[in-house]
Design a protein around this motif. Structure first.
Motif, PDB file in Angstrom:
ATOM      1  N   HIS A   1      30.311 -64.325 -33.989  1.00 57.81           N
ATOM      2  CA  HIS A   1      29.688 -63.710 -32.818  1.00 57.81           C
ATOM      3  C   HIS A   1      28.606 -64.578 -32.167  1.00 57.81           C
TER       4      HIS A   1
ATOM      5  N   TRP B   1      38.071 -57.423 -29.321  1.00 58.51           N
ATOM      6  CA  TRP B   1      36.656 -57.731 -29.577  1.00 58.51           C
ATOM      7  C   TRP B   1      36.119 -58.716 -28.550  1.00 58.51           C
TER       8      TRP B   1
ATOM      9  N   ARG C   1      34.312 -61.077 -37.747  1.00 53.61           N
ATOM     10  CA  ARG C   1      33.840 -61.240 -36.370  1.00 53.61           C
ATOM     11  C   ARG C   1      32.340 -61.524 -36.307  1.00 53.61           C
TER      12      ARG C   1
END
Length: 271
Positions: free
Chosen positions: A157, A194, A153
């Motif tokens: 990001h 997320w 992730r």
């Protein structure tokens, strides 16, 4: 999403619980089937579009099918939910869609999935009054960058944040691209939780097994909905009294909290 060239798969998707069904004219359709898939998509939009949101992903701006795809979408009238432009990477691309749609009521969504699209995401998001949503396309973007679409992730990001900020600045929704697996597993749910927590409004999925989890993740829970209503009620009551501020449960309420509350209620259709 379902290939417009496969009537059985398309109808199965249209019978699902997905908030929106995307009929694909692009990657899922071979060159020899582009024209027939376009005709099939038009028929399905006419059949289902007045009952549920149906959108069409057309072929990219620099392909031989672009003009005909946009013209077909323009002819579908209000039954078409939106036209989805893949590989959007310049203001020129959106201007071409606007020009070809003319007075047609079709709305627009874009997939950003190239380095140019990410670099120029701010101007792109402000390029058309038709634009409703921006979606990140991880597969093509990852391939172009030389990056795995399943990278951690933290790697994705900065791109997710850049798209989110640009979309919010332009007042359009931001949607996560599909997780490139078909399983409803921890990997899928963790990835979507997320991006929800980052501020994304929803996600695409590529398999019906993922619909329920995606809906659960992006739908505010009853406690959040109740709190949003209380926040707005407290602000309205303060305004009616002529007070410049409002308090609720030890919190000082302001317009920022009102914006968040309205966003929560919009997600459940209560805005």
């Amino acid at each position: 999403m379902a290939p417009a060239s496969d009537d059985r798969k398309a109808r199965k998707a249209l019978g699902s619980a997905a908030d929106e069904v995307v009929l694909d004219l692009e990657d899922a359709v071979t060159a020899d089937n582009k024209s027939s898939a376009r005709d099939t998509a038009a028929g399905l939009v006419a059949e289902f579009g007045d009952r549920r949101p149906v959108s069409i992903r057309i072929n990219a701006f620099d392909t031989e099918w672009f003009d005909a795809d946009v013209a077909a979408c323009a002819a579908m009238g209000p039954s078409l939910g939106s036209l989805i432009l893949p590989k959007a990477e310049s203001v020129t691309h959106l201007a071409a869609v606007d020009r070809l749609l003319g007075d047609a009521p079709a709305r627009l969504q874009i997939l950003v999935e190239t380095p140019l699209g990410i670099r120029d995401i701010g101007p792109i998001c402000g390029a058309s009054d038709r634009l409703d949503a921006v979606i990140i396309g991880y597969a093509d973007l990852g391939a172009t960058l030389g990056r795995s679409s399943t990278a951690p992730r933290s790697v994705w990001h900065p791109i997710q944040d850049a798209v989110l900020v640009a979309a919010r600045a332009a007042g359009v929704s931001v949607v996560d691209g599909p997780h490139l697996t078909i399983a409803d597993d921890d990997s899928f749910r963790n990835a979507k939780t997320w991006v929800r927590d980052l501020g994304f409004d929803g996600t695409w999925v590529i398999h019906p097994a993922q619909i329920d989890s995606a809906t659960e993740i992006f739908t505010p829970d009853p406690e959040a909905v109740a709190d949003a209503r209380r926040v707005l009620a407290a602000l309205d009551a303060a305004a009616a009294r002529g007070d410049g501020a409002a308090k609720l449960d030890g919190r000082m309420l302001d317009e920022a909290l009102a914006v968040s509350a309205r966003r929560v209620l919009a997600k459940v259709g209560s805005a």
